[in-house]
Design a protein around this motif. Structure first.
Motif, PDB file in Angstrom:
ATOM      1  N   GLY A   1      -1.185   8.595   2.761  1.00 59.52           N
ATOM      2  CA  GLY A   1      -1.949   9.768   3.190  1.00 59.52           C
ATOM      3  C   GLY A   1      -3.122  10.012   2.271  1.00 59.52           C
ATOM      4  N   LEU A   2      -4.227   9.347   2.505  1.00 58.57           N
ATOM      5  CA  LEU A   2      -5.375   9.455   1.597  1.00 58.57           C
ATOM      6  C   LEU A   2      -5.902  10.882   1.482  1.00 58.57           C
ATOM      7  N   PRO A   3      -6.075  11.643   2.576  1.00 63.80           N
ATOM      8  CA  PRO A   3      -6.575  13.017   2.430  1.00 63.80           C
ATOM      9  C   PRO A   3      -5.615  13.912   1.645  1.00 63.80           C
ATOM     10  N   LEU A   4      -4.347  13.524   1.612  1.00 65.27           N
ATOM     11  CA  LEU A   4      -3.345  14.284   0.872  1.00 65.27           C
ATOM     12  C   LEU A   4      -3.216  13.793  -0.567  1.00 65.27           C
ATOM     13  N   ASN A   5      -4.046  12.803  -0.912  1.00 67.26           N
ATOM     14  CA  ASN A   5      -3.969  12.164  -2.231  1.00 67.26           C
ATOM     15  C   ASN A   5      -2.558  11.651  -2.497  1.00 67.26           C
ATOM     16  N   SER A   6      -1.979  11.028  -1.462  1.00 65.67           N
ATOM     17  CA  SER A   6      -0.595  10.576  -1.516  1.00 65.67           C
ATOM     18  C   SER A   6      -0.493   9.114  -1.131  1.00 65.67           C
ATOM     19  N   GLU A   7       0.162   8.329  -1.956  1.00 64.27           N
ATOM     20  CA  GLU A   7       0.485   6.935  -1.653  1.00 64.27           C
ATOM     21  C   GLU A   7      -0.760   6.113  -1.301  1.00 64.27           C
ATOM     22  N   ILE A   8      -1.681   6.058  -2.218  1.00 64.44           N
ATOM     23  CA  ILE A   8      -2.944   5.351  -1.984  1.00 64.44           C
ATOM     24  C   ILE A   8      -2.917   4.008  -2.709  1.00 64.44           C
ATOM     25  N   ASP A   9      -3.098   2.942  -1.958  1.00 64.69           N
ATOM     26  CA  ASP A   9      -3.142   1.584  -2.490  1.00 64.69           C
ATOM     27  C   ASP A   9      -1.859   1.239  -3.254  1.00 64.69           C
ATOM     28  N   VAL A  10      -0.747   1.374  -2.551  1.00 63.38           N
ATOM     29  CA  VAL A  10       0.574   1.145  -3.149  1.00 63.38           C
ATOM     30  C   VAL A  10       1.445   0.373  -2.162  1.00 63.38           C
ATOM     31  N   PRO A  11       2.579  -0.170  -2.635  1.00 62.98           N
ATOM     32  CA  PRO A  11       3.571  -0.692  -1.684  1.00 62.98           C
ATOM     33  C   PRO A  11       4.249   0.455  -0.966  1.00 62.98           C
ATOM     34  N   LEU A  12       4.640   0.228   0.272  1.00 60.29           N
ATOM     35  CA  LEU A  12       5.377   1.226   1.047  1.00 60.29           C
ATOM     36  C   LEU A  12       6.506   0.527   1.788  1.00 60.29           C
ATOM     37  N   ILE A  13       7.664   1.153   1.846  1.00 60.38           N
ATOM     38  CA  ILE A  13       8.849   0.517   2.397  1.00 60.38           C
ATOM     39  C   ILE A  13       8.671   0.138   3.865  1.00 60.38           C
ATOM     40  N   TYR A  14       7.935   0.938   4.623  1.00 62.74           N
ATOM     41  CA  TYR A  14       7.779   0.597   6.037  1.00 62.74           C
ATOM     42  C   TYR A  14       6.790  -0.533   6.258  1.00 62.74           C
ATOM     43  N   ALA A  15       5.899  -0.777   5.314  1.00 63.14           N
ATOM     44  CA  ALA A  15       5.051  -1.969   5.402  1.00 63.14           C
ATOM     45  C   ALA A  15       5.923  -3.218   5.346  1.00 63.14           C
ATOM     46  N   ASP A  16       6.868  -3.225   4.414  1.00 59.20           N
ATOM     47  CA  ASP A  16       7.804  -4.361   4.317  1.00 59.20           C
ATOM     48  C   ASP A  16       8.605  -4.509   5.611  1.00 59.20           C
ATOM     49  N   TYR A  17       9.091  -3.397   6.135  1.00 62.63           N
ATOM     50  CA  TYR A  17       9.942  -3.446   7.322  1.00 62.63           C
ATOM     51  C   TYR A  17       9.225  -4.093   8.504  1.00 62.63           C
ATOM     52  N   TYR A  18       8.034  -3.626   8.805  1.00 63.58           N
ATOM     53  CA  TYR A  18       7.330  -4.163   9.982  1.00 63.58           C
ATOM     54  C   TYR A  18       6.788  -5.565   9.738  1.00 63.58           C
ATOM     55  N   PHE A  19       6.533  -5.897   8.484  1.00 61.30           N
ATOM     56  CA  PHE A  19       6.171  -7.273   8.133  1.00 61.30           C
ATOM     57  C   PHE A  19       7.337  -8.216   8.439  1.00 61.30           C
ATOM     58  N   LEU A  20       8.533  -7.832   7.989  1.00 65.55           N
ATOM     59  CA  LEU A  20       9.722  -8.650   8.258  1.00 65.55           C
ATOM     60  C   LEU A  20      10.007  -8.723   9.756  1.00 65.55           C
TER      61      LEU A  20
END
Length: 396
Positions: free
Chosen positions: A366-385
């Motif tokens: 959430g870039l406008p929320l200044n949250s989780e910017i340019d980081v690993p995220l668990i759901y990125a891994d999930y949909y990649f797999l």
């Protein structure tokens, strides 16, 4: 035809066949290697999390894995990823961890505070049941679907995403399309038939109100809960109300492709094809096909990418390829393949033992929320797999 022309045609056919075989071999090796990597990498991740929490991200500056309570919307992605890894590698330690985390999140089956129960319970227990056919997992899914259905509001013919907030009276976000999968699956597998009716009503309302003429999606539609009147078309995580937040476009593409799978309603297939056209023909989609966090950020290219959006879109494109033919299908599959190859490359992919135990780097929450910017995220891994599995199952 002259002999020389015949020879040229023959070599061309052989070359095409060889290249296709070579491409299949490379993708087969890539997928096998990725699941083996995921098995080893997640053994680092599982050691870094408290027993009562779920992994979400990683703060490199502190060398700390960020974890969340089980009621967090992402709590199903870690066990779901573990089950997909186990399915490919049969590692008993991975299965043991998958079963442990299912027990941890099972109380969510009666969770009704927001719309995310599909993410929480179908990405986890859905994969577990698909792989094991254990009836207790199915019962948990059916109960979860009933819980989610309580958020349906007949007046607006949609599932309320969040309860009334300061800025929203009846918010429905595009992400909610993803949670319909559990409702339809449950209805078609012994559950309440009304849950599929709810999913169809929600999908139809979303087609009506969420999309612009170019088939990009707003993030949030605010409704009058009682009348269904649209009060506003907003964003919560995108650049602007009028912008196309990248992950939101992925949710939309995936959601309507999935709804076509279950219902075979052509309007859902056409919606998915038009959303795909918006994404793939967008002038700001980079050459490597890993989107910037929002397609309309005026600071492109000097803005973060979102690997999670690429993972979701690639998985959706591979399914959309199952329902299309010819050059259109080829475009979807080849683009998804390109995304997977690039996500597997050094730019977006972690090294073993690094990145907190997560597979992919460079996602944006959430870039406008200044949250989780340019980081690993668990759901990125999930949909990649999931995309890797789909490629293996459908295109190899």
């Amino acid at each position: 035809m002259a002999l020389q022309q015949l020879i040229i045609v023959g070599f061309t056919v052989l070359s095409i066949g060889f290249n296709a075989q070579n491409s299949e071999k490379k993708m087969s090796e890539l997928i096998q290697n990725e699941f083996q990597f995921a098995e080893n990498q997640y053994k680092y991740l599982m050691k870094a999390i408290p027993e009562d929490k779920m992994p979400q991200s990683y703060k490199a500056s502190e060398g700390k894995v960020i974890t969340k309570d089980i009621s967090w919307w992402c709590s199903g992605f870690y066990p779901g990823s573990l089950w997909m890894i186990y399915e490919q590698t049969k590692d008993p330690d991975i299965r043991k961890e998958a079963e442990r985390t299912l027990s941890l999140i099972e109380p969510n089956k009666t969770f009704t505070r927001d719309h995310d129960l599909g993410f929480m319970m179908f990405c986890s227990f859905g994969n577990a049941y698909r792989i094991t056919k254990d009836p207790k997992y199915k019962e948990i899914i059916l109960t979860s679907a009933e819980s989610l259905s309580t958020r349906f509001r007949p007046g607006m013919q949609a599932i309320l995403s969040w309860d009334k907030m300061a800025d929203f009276k009846g918010p429905v976000i595009i992400d909610n399309m993803m949670n319909l999968e559990m409702l339809v699956w449950a209805s078609q597998n012994g559950g309440n038939k009304k849950t599929e009716e709810i999913a169809i009503a929600h999908a139809n309302t979303t087609i009506k109100n969420h999309f612009r003429p170019d088939y990009s999606s707003y993030h949030v539609i605010d409704y009058d809960v009682n009348t269904g009147k649209v009060l506003g078309k907003k964003t919560f995580q995108g650049y602007a109300d009028s912008s196309a937040w990248a992950r939101g476009q992925g949710w939309a593409l995936y959601g309507y492709t999935m709804m076509y799978r279950f219902t075979k309603d052509e309007k859902y297939l056409n919606q998915a094809r038009n959303i795909a056209k918006f994404i793939l023909n967008n002038p700001t989609l980079p050459e490597d096909k890993i989107p910037y966090w929002d397609f309309n950020d005026p600071k492109i290219p000097n803005v973060p990418r979102d690997a999670s959006a690429a993972a979701i879109i690639s998985s959706a494109l591979l399914e959309l390829g199952q329902y299309t033919k010819g050059d259109e299908k080829k475009n979807y599959v080849e683009t998804a393949q390109q995304m997977l190859i690039n996500l597997s490359g050094e730019k977006y992919h972690a090294k073993l033992g690094e990145n907190g135990g997560f597979i992919l780097m460079h996602s944006t929450g959430g870039l406008p929320l200044n949250s989780e910017i340019d980081v690993p995220l668990i759901y990125a891994d999930y949909y990649f797999l999931e995309a890797l599995k789909r490629y293996k199952d459908w295109y190899l």
